[in-house]
Design an enzyme around this catalytic site. Structure first.
Site, PDB file in Angstrom:
ATOM      1  CB  VAL A   1      -0.907   0.029   1.246  1.00  0.00           C
ATOM      2  CG1 VAL A   1      -1.799   1.263   1.217  1.00  0.00           C
ATOM      3  CG2 VAL A   1      -1.753  -1.239   1.327  1.00  0.00           C
ATOM      4  CB  CYS A   2       0.899   4.256   0.285  1.00  0.00           C
ATOM      5  SG  CYS A   2       1.348   5.999   0.255  1.00  0.00           S
ATOM      6  CB  THR A   3       5.707   4.939   0.557  1.00  0.00           C
ATOM      7  OG1 THR A   3       5.109   5.124   1.849  1.00  0.00           O
ATOM      8  CG2 THR A   3       5.506   6.193  -0.278  1.00  0.00           C
TER       9      THR A   3
ATOM     10  CB  THR B   1       4.220   4.049  -5.173  1.00  0.00           C
ATOM     11  OG1 THR B   1       4.322   4.285  -3.764  1.00  0.00           O
ATOM     12  CG2 THR B   1       4.925   5.170  -5.927  1.00  0.00           C
TER      13      THR B   1
END
Length: 334
Positions: free
Chosen positions: A109-111, A129
């Site tokens: 998830v995300c970074t 990302t």
């Protein structure tokens, strides 16, 4: 545990709490709606230490990553302000690499992509990302093909998602893959969530906000435009969606936004394309298609008309250019 889907979420200090809550909450609801086999949801940290989220809320871990053995269904690595430090932690990266070998699929998830990339799990894969961190990921890991356009990407058995709430879109997709669309729809309804945003929806369009018009119809259509840039946004289609005539729609847009529906749509598409051009390495032709502008030639003309700047120059400018007095100006939300 062979009759259950074992989902391990990897956390660390200064993780984004929503990156943990969105997947775990959606999976929990899937269980309550009859997921068969059900999910076992585990949170793991190094040494089974409690993880302090970036919001200051401390979450107790159920597993020490070093002690996890046996088959995993899915390994999910969260993102957040602490992701760079987590990616530099050799012990954490080693455990993620080991646990990936025990997993049917791996997700971030995300970074959280920083950690997966540091573990060598993203080399020669197409990933996404958070739109604001794609350049950093690409610079650190040249072997990773970064595309910050979509909400989430599946490349083989590796899934990556954009920022924060896109974790919910990714998890709904995993639930649908595992149990079918009916269960995924039930989970989305329980979460009062949009059902459900497609993977290739441009994430950047969610961060563009027109000045909020006072008229609810115009406001709702403005949201629809920014979320469906590649769709049919002709004045006739927008009028049909709103249940008014095209002429009345034009009067409403002119009164509340100072421009026509067609010009508002073109401004939204052009600004989304500009942000995507600056935050990804996608060719202009691909950006044009994703944002509903059709071709690279049309996109270049839109940039010139809207910003007075050629498409290739936008990528190199230190800051986003300002629109040339366009009435319906949009501003990226930090």
């Amino acid at each position: 545990m062979n009759d259950r889907r074992r989902m391990l979420i990897v956390a660390y200090d200064d993780a984004q709490i929503l990156d943990i809550a969105c997947p775990s909450g959606a999976l929990d609801i899937a269980n309550r709606y009859g997921a068969t086999p059900p999910y076992t949801i585990e949170l793991g940290t190094l040494g089974r230490r409690a993880a302090r989220s970036s919001a200051g809320i401390v979450i107790g871990a159920g597993q020490g990553l070093e002690t996890v053995t046996g088959r995993l269904d899915t390994l999910i690595v969260v993102g957040g302000a602490g992701s760079s430090e987590a990616a530099a932690d050799g012990r954490l990266v080693a455990q993620v690499r080991r646990l990936a070998g025990l997993s049917r699929r791996v997700a971030s998830v995300c970074t959280g992509t920083y950690v997966l990339a540091a573990a060598g799990l993203l080399d020669n894969r197409r990933v996404t990302t958070h739109w604001g961190y794609g350049d950093q990921l690409a610079a650190r890991h040249p072997a990773v093909a970064v595309d910050v356009g979509p909400l989430y990407i599946r490349d083989g058995d590796v899934y990556t998602s954009a920022g924060v709430t896109s974790a919910l879109d990714l998890t709904l997709s995993l639930i649908e893959d595992d149990h079918g669309p009916t269960l995924a729809r039930s989970v989305a309804r329980e979460l009062v969530s949009y059902l459900h945003r497609p993977a290739d929806q441009a994430q950047i369009s969610m961060f563009l906000a027109a000045p909020p018009p006072g008229d609810r119809l115009v406001r709702d259509l403005s949201v629809h435009i920014s979320a469906h840039l590649a769709g049919d946004l002709s004045p006739a289609a927008l009028a049909a969606r709103a249940g008014v005539s095209a002429r009345h729609l034009t009067r409403l847009f002119t009164a509340h936004l100072g421009t026509t529906p067609a010009r508002a749509v073109r401004a939204a598409r052009t600004e989304a394309a500009a942000h995507l051009a600056r935050s990804s390495g996608l060719p202009l032709a691909a950006i044009a298609r994703r944002c509903g502008l059709g071709s690279a030639q049309t996109l270049r003309k839109a940039f010139l008309d809207h910003y007075g700047v050629a498409g290739d120059r936008i990528r190199k400018m230190p800051d986003m250019p300002r629109p040339l007095g366009t009435p319906w100006q949009q501003t990226p939300v930090p």
